[in-house]
Design a protein around this motif. Structure first.
Motif, PDB file in Angstrom:
ATOM      1  N   ILE C  36      55.988 -54.445  39.454  1.00 19.16           N
ATOM      2  CA  ILE C  36      56.033 -53.218  38.671  1.00 19.16           C
ATOM      3  C   ILE C  36      56.492 -53.493  37.246  1.00 19.16           C
ATOM      4  CG2 ILE C  36      57.275 -51.049  38.430  1.00 19.16           C
ATOM      5  CD1 ILE C  36      55.120 -50.880  40.382  1.00 19.16           C
ATOM      6  N   SER C  37      57.513 -54.322  37.114  1.00 23.85           N
ATOM      7  CA  SER C  37      58.027 -54.607  35.776  1.00 23.85           C
ATOM      8  C   SER C  37      56.977 -55.284  34.920  1.00 23.85           C
ATOM      9  CB  SER C  37      59.252 -55.517  35.858  1.00 23.85           C
ATOM     10  OG  SER C  37      60.287 -54.870  36.519  1.00 23.85           O
ATOM     11  N   LYS C  40      54.931 -52.725  33.178  1.00 23.10           N
ATOM     12  CA  LYS C  40      55.625 -51.722  32.377  1.00 23.10           C
ATOM     13  C   LYS C  40      55.738 -52.236  30.961  1.00 23.10           C
ATOM     14  CE  LYS C  40      59.319 -50.317  35.297  1.00 23.10           C
ATOM     15  NZ  LYS C  40      60.744 -50.069  35.362  1.00 23.10           N
ATOM     16  N   ARG C  44      61.065 -51.168  28.732  1.00 22.44           N
ATOM     17  CA  ARG C  44      61.481 -50.195  29.733  1.00 22.44           C
ATOM     18  C   ARG C  44      61.873 -50.841  31.045  1.00 22.44           C
ATOM     19  NH1 ARG C  44      59.544 -44.772  30.255  1.00 22.44           N
ATOM     20  NH2 ARG C  44      59.840 -43.834  28.218  1.00 22.44           N
ATOM     21  N   ILE C  45      61.838 -52.131  31.095  1.00 23.30           N
ATOM     22  CA  ILE C  45      62.116 -52.800  32.360  1.00 23.30           C
ATOM     23  C   ILE C  45      63.519 -52.488  32.839  1.00 23.30           C
ATOM     24  CG2 ILE C  45      62.420 -55.037  33.454  1.00 23.30           C
ATOM     25  CD1 ILE C  45      60.180 -56.077  31.838  1.00 23.30           C
ATOM     26  N   GLN C  48      64.390 -47.968  32.541  1.00 25.61           N
ATOM     27  CA  GLN C  48      63.856 -46.969  33.455  1.00 25.61           C
ATOM     28  C   GLN C  48      63.706 -47.574  34.830  1.00 25.61           C
ATOM     29  OE1 GLN C  48      59.738 -46.386  33.805  1.00 25.61           O
ATOM     30  NE2 GLN C  48      59.891 -44.377  32.900  1.00 25.61           N
ATOM     31  N   PRO C  53      56.743 -46.182  37.962  1.00 27.75           N
ATOM     32  CA  PRO C  53      56.966 -46.096  36.520  1.00 27.75           C
ATOM     33  C   PRO C  53      56.057 -45.035  35.927  1.00 27.75           C
ATOM     34  CG  PRO C  53      55.715 -48.042  37.060  1.00 27.75           C
ATOM     35  CD  PRO C  53      56.104 -47.421  38.351  1.00 27.75           C
ATOM     36  N   ARG C  55      55.100 -45.025  32.777  1.00 24.90           N
ATOM     37  CA  ARG C  55      54.151 -45.575  31.815  1.00 24.90           C
ATOM     38  C   ARG C  55      53.684 -46.937  32.254  1.00 24.90           C
ATOM     39  NH1 ARG C  55      56.502 -45.016  26.200  1.00 24.90           N
ATOM     40  NH2 ARG C  55      56.911 -42.802  26.087  1.00 24.90           N
ATOM     41  N   PHE C  56      52.404 -47.100  32.266  1.00 22.08           N
ATOM     42  CA  PHE C  56      51.859 -48.413  32.585  1.00 22.08           C
ATOM     43  C   PHE C  56      51.418 -49.094  31.309  1.00 22.08           C
ATOM     44  CE2 PHE C  56      51.779 -48.766  37.067  1.00 22.08           C
ATOM     45  CZ  PHE C  56      51.799 -47.463  37.533  1.00 22.08           C
ATOM     46  N   SER C  57      51.521 -50.390  31.321  1.00 18.50           N
ATOM     47  CA  SER C  57      51.063 -51.090  30.130  1.00 18.50           C
ATOM     48  C   SER C  57      50.758 -52.519  30.501  1.00 18.50           C
ATOM     49  CB  SER C  57      52.149 -51.028  29.065  1.00 18.50           C
ATOM     50  OG  SER C  57      52.009 -52.104  28.187  1.00 18.50           O
TER      51      SER C  57
END
Lengths: 292, 437, 285
Positions: C36-37, C40, C44-45, C48, C53, C55-57
């Motif tokens: 997941i991190s 992100k 934001r790791i 949040q 999460p 927001r995905f990026s």
């Protein structure tokens, strides 16, 4: 009938043997030789006999590393023998639904490279924002300085070891459990045994060889731990050097202080210690006694 | 007739050939060099110098490939590379605390005495001596590494104090008591006067040198367990435990990733570090721009020394270089570190304090630095030097071992475990002595 | 009475399932968090921490690969290096062990037992003991900082030999003799008859050895110099040791290094467990 050529076995053996002699046997001999030397610098070897060993016995730092390594090995071993055993029991004997899923999930950590484990846990155990402290925070617990307090260094390493090797040990134990024939349990139940006594008097003794196996691997692996402290902390720099395992010490002696002769001596003594501990362990758990 | 044409054209051909050959001989010789360092800011410096050297020398073109590794790893890699005879860079930065390890046995660096001698008389001898062995120089430093205090002017103004009112450590302590406070009511201080490292040695070393202590004395004796060192540690322990105006640095070290934001947010009023920390602050604490006043260390006693020396990095030429390029490399090294121009650039581009003293009177070193309270910091260093306030950091063969103790064993025991300084130092000395033959 | 028993069993069963679910969950969290991190946004790791999460990026992966272009960190090279060296390691180990295992299992020759014993004993020798001489030896052979040097010196596996031999003991001699009567040479015999028979063993070995190599940090750390020759293990370790660790990139790097194995495992679970089972039976003896 075609004759089996006499040379054939040797030809088949050759590749392995070649590698073995060059890369295993010779270095072994060489490390004995190195331990009798003092390498002051590049190309400056000096034969000093047993002096490295004499210094070793006086070396407080070495004893310190043994304490740390033993603490780590002992701690993780106890947890890694008991918890997987219980889990394997629950998973196997009680036919829980979805048990294959559980087993697979718990095993996954074993597939992750040690380096990735160290890296990810470095962030999980971080002080203010680490995942673990955040989770504990939900329960109202203050952030614990996992990686900054010397007393918590080995516990942190044990946590990682526990996470990573539980799955593996469960596999071992499961295969051991599956080799116990159900009739033995039936016989015991008829005799009136149930639950915990079943476990204690039937399961445990029959699992002895597997348990010994797991403990032995644990000892050998535990005493050689290097990757975890190296990655969990930057190049193994732990607070107050509280994570200085013996192999990390050897690495430093060799590649930082360039004391390769002494480092080799430490290596040999460590190997002997591992050997001794294993033997003691065998003796203790009756490996050498005749099977009943 | 035909014969004449033939002769002429042959002559022309030969002429053309000669021209071509001479052009190719006059073409630039390309020298490829690999360079390793552990200080981020050194990388662009040498890359820049390589380009400038190539421009200044029509016959040579230097192609520099620079890599930055973390401190411990870089030295380990260098050691492994020199032992295995493979993979070592041609040029390498070696820190003063690790240099000694390479001097035992066959030295994997080239003798640079001839280069050094050309500039020797203008340079501070002590920074050259650190890298000598049996009379030969194997490297030379970037800077002095004078010990300084970095004050957060905001915190001082907020508390109605003046940075310049701190002349002695007693002044420091009383200012500290006013500045150190609990801002969020949880019973623990949040803003601190200063801090100590548990993973590094600078504040201990600087305060010890102020008192006449240090690693070696001028006579080649190890003074690790001297009274001056004991006093320095005791004093620092008092700052932490008695006066409670100092805490252990977050992350334990002034280079830790969690330390920079903590300082940047204005949680500390005074940091004691060598001069080369200036560049680190500028890159990592942008919010403090214009708010950092650099001053000498407070005096221990009236008339006492106000500084020390700590740190130091030599650049060496390893034996992995193609011997044909050796002279060019030596020249290039001097171009980057020893010449007058180089010493000026060491200040203006990397922010290190030069050790060529005549440079301090030049306009480049008189410029005020906006980040540092708009003051001409170099002049303060010059003044410290002129007033003999910077004690020498003497060298000896077991300097690296002593530094190891100061970095890895002593601070932790002193500030985390709060053990008795005399005992700590005695144990440390014993460990060092075991390594001496 | 029976009803009571049944209820108790049901309760116990449910409690156990619940317990197992919690344990599995806890064990899964770190891997989940890593993945997941990595998707992100980097900043934001830590800030949040929720399950899904918001927001995905893919910026972390982008910077990981663009860094290749700008030579900040040659991640792609690490991947390639790892594949080359792990591949070399597995091939060398499997081939040498299979050949030698066959020799020990199906032939008799002078000193066979003694030799086997010696080899087996060396298995118990911890690696740290030979790492220094191995390093010095590899230097003399001029294999430092080469791909070959990154795997060959450690590709000897007494354990592999033991395992292969065990497998091959089970091959019926009659089958082999029949092949010989048919006129097959020993080598053809090996290739055409023996190898297919031990396929599961080979597969298991391949999996074990590749996991083994990926976990090995000490040897590549010592034997390799150049940035772009490093395997993932050393590369990722160095990535997180920088003064300014780019946590986003680290997570992306770790995820990429792990996912292939997870997928491989899930696909090959049966074979894997077979191999493990066989190994344990050997140990029991």
């Amino acid at each position: 009938m075609a004759k089996k050529s006499k040379i054939t076995p040797y030809v088949f053996l050759l590749p392995f043997l070649l590698l073995f002699v060059i890369f295993r046997f010779w270095p072994l001999v060489s490390s004995f030789l190195l331990s009798l030397q003092k390498l002051k610098g590049i190309g400056a070897e000096e034969f000093i006999g047993l002096e490295n060993y004499r210094n070793l016995f006086k070396d407080l730092r070495f004893t310190f590393t043994l304490q740390i390594t033993s603490y780590f090995t002992g701690g993780s071993l106890i947890l890694l023998a008991i918890i997987p055993l219980l889990l394997a029991n629950v998973l196997f004997l009680n036919r829980a639904r979805l048990r294959n899923v559980y087993r697979a999930v718990i095993f996954l950590p074993g597939l992750v490279s040690l380096v990735v484990v160290g890296t990810v846990f470095r962030l999980i155990l971080a002080d203010q924002n680490g995942l673990l402290n955040k989770a504990l925070g939900l329960l109202g617990v203050q952030p614990i300085p996992w990686l900054m307090a010397a007393e918590l260094t080995v516990p942190s390493l044990i946590i990682i070891a526990l996470w990573r090797w539980t799955g593996m040990n469960i596999v071992y134990f499961t295969s051991g459990l599956s080799s116990i024939s159900p009739e033995v349990y039936e016989a015991a139940r008829i005799d009136g045994a149930a639950g915990f006594s079943l476990f204690r008097f039937i399961t445990l003794p029959l699992m002895k060889p597997i348990i010994i196996f797991v403990v032995t691997i644990g000892i050998i692996g535990g005493y050689q731990v290097f990757v975890e402290p190296y990655v969990l902390y930057s190049a193994g720099r732990t607070p107050g050097d509280s994570g200085l395992t013996t192999v990390l010490y050897i690495y430093r002696l060799a590649f930082r202080n360039f004391d390769m002769g002494y480092a080799s001596a430490v290596g040999i003594v460590l190997a002997l210690i591992i050997f001794l501990v294993s033997i003691v362990q065998f003796q203790f758990t009756g490996f050498f006694r005749k099977r009943q | 007739m035909k014969g004449r044409v033939l002769q002429k054209s042959l002559f022309l051909c030969v002429l053309l050939l000669c021209c071509c050959l001479s052009v190719s001989f006059a073409q630039k010789q390309t020298v490829r060099l690999n360079y390793w360092t552990f200080m981020e800011v050194n990388k662009p410096y040498w890359e820049g110098r390589a380009e400038e050297y190539s421009k200044a020398n029509p016959n040579v073109r230097i192609e520099l490939s620079a890599t930055n590794y973390p401190y411990e790893e870089m030295h380990e890699k260098l050691l492994m590379a020199t032992v295995s005879g493979s993979g070592a860079p041609e040029l390498c930065d070696v820190e003063i605390g690790k240099f000694g390890f390479f001097l035992r046995g066959e030295i994997p660096f080239y003798d640079l005495t001839d280069v050094v001698n050309k500039y020797k008389e203008k340079l501070l001898d002590i920074r050259l001596k650190a890298y000598e062995y049996k009379g030969k120089a194997y490297g030379f430093d970037y800077h002095i590494g004078a010990g300084l205090t970095y004050y957060n002017t905001d915190l001082f103004t907020k508390n109605g104090l003046r940075v310049d009112s701190i002349k002695t450590w007693d002044d420091f302590i009383s200012a500290g008591k006013k500045i150190t406070k609990d801002t969020n009511g949880d019973g623990k201080s949040d803003i601190w006067m200063t801090d100590v490292e548990t993973n590094d040695l600078h504040i201990i070393k600087l305060l010890a040198m102020q008192r006449g202590g240090g690693v070696y004395n001028g006579k080649g004796e190890i003074i690790l367990a001297s009274q001056a060192n004991i006093d320095a540690i005791k004093f620092l322990q008092d700052l932490v435990f008695k006066h409670q105006i100092a805490r252990i640095a977050p992350g334990g070290q002034h280079f830790d990733a969690s330390y920079f934001p903590w300082v940047n947010e204005g949680n500390i009023a005074a940091i004691v570090m060598p001069q080369w920390y200036m560049g680190v602050m500028m890159s990592n604490m942008p919010d403090l721009n214009g708010k950092v006043a650099v001053r000498p260390l407070p005096r221990v006693v009236p008339g006492g020394k106000r500084s020390g020396m700590s740190g130091g990095t030599a650049t060496v030429i390893t034996k992995s270089i193609n011997p044909k390029h050796l002279d060019i490399a030596k020249d290039f090294l001097a171009f980057g570190k020893l010449t007058r121009e180089a010493q000026i650039l060491i200040w203006t581009r990397m922010g290190y304090d030069p050790y060529r003293m005549d440079v301090y009177d030049l306009p480049e070193l008189k410029k005020p630095l906006p980040y540092f309270n708009n003051e001409p910091v170099a002049q303060m260093i010059k003044e410290l030097w002129r007033s003999n306030d910077i004690p020498n950091d003497n060298m000896g063969p077991y300097y690296p071992e002593v530094l190891e103790q100061l970095r890895e064993r002593i601070p932790y025991r002193a500030f985390q475990k709060r053990e008795d300084p005399a005992t700590i130092l005695k144990d440390a000395l014993k460990e060092v002595e075991e390594k001496i033959e | 009475m029976i009803k009571y028993r049944m209820k108790w069993n049901a309760v116990r069963s449910a409690a156990q399932s619940f317990f197992l679910a919690i344990v599995s969950f806890v064990y899964f969290v770190p891997i989940y968090w890593m993945i997941i991190s990595s998707v992100k946004p980097a900043n934001r790791i830590f800030s949040q921490v929720t399950f899904f999460p918001t927001r995905f990026s893919l910026e972390n992966y982008a910077s990981l690969f663009s860094s290749v272009i700008f030579y900040v960190s040659p991640y792609f090279n690490w991947y390639v290096s790892t594949i080359i060296m792990a591949g070399g390691y597995v091939l060398t180990a499997v081939i040498t062990c299979a050949l030698a295992g066959y020799a020990f299992a199906q032939f008799n020759f002078k000193g066979k037992n003694a030799l086997f014993l010696v080899i087996l004993i060396t298995q118990m020798i911890p690696f740290h003991l030979i790492v220094i001489p191995l390093f010095l030896l590899t230097s003399k052979l001029r294999l430092i900082d080469t791909y070959v040097g990154g795997f060959l010196p450690i590709a000897v596996s007494p354990f592999g030999l033991f395992y292969m031999r065990q497998f091959m003991l089970d091959i019926s001699k009659d089958l082999l003799d029949a092949g010989r009567i048919d006129g097959l040479s020993e080598y053809a015999l090996f290739r055409k008859i023996v190898l297919p028979l031990i396929k599961p063993g080979l597969a298991a070995m391949a999996i074990f050895f590749s996991m083994d190599y990926l976990n090995n940090l000490l040897w590549p750390l010592v034997a390799l110099r150049r940035e772009n020759r490093l395997p993932l293990a050393v590369g990722i370790a160095s990535l997180i040791n920088q003064y300014k660790p780019r946590y986003g990139m680290v997570m992306a790097a770790s995820t990429l290094a792990t996912i292939p194995f997870l997928i491989l495992f899930l696909l090959l679970r049966k074979q894997f467990e077979q191999g493990m089972g066989a190994m344990i039976k050997i140990v029991e003896k």
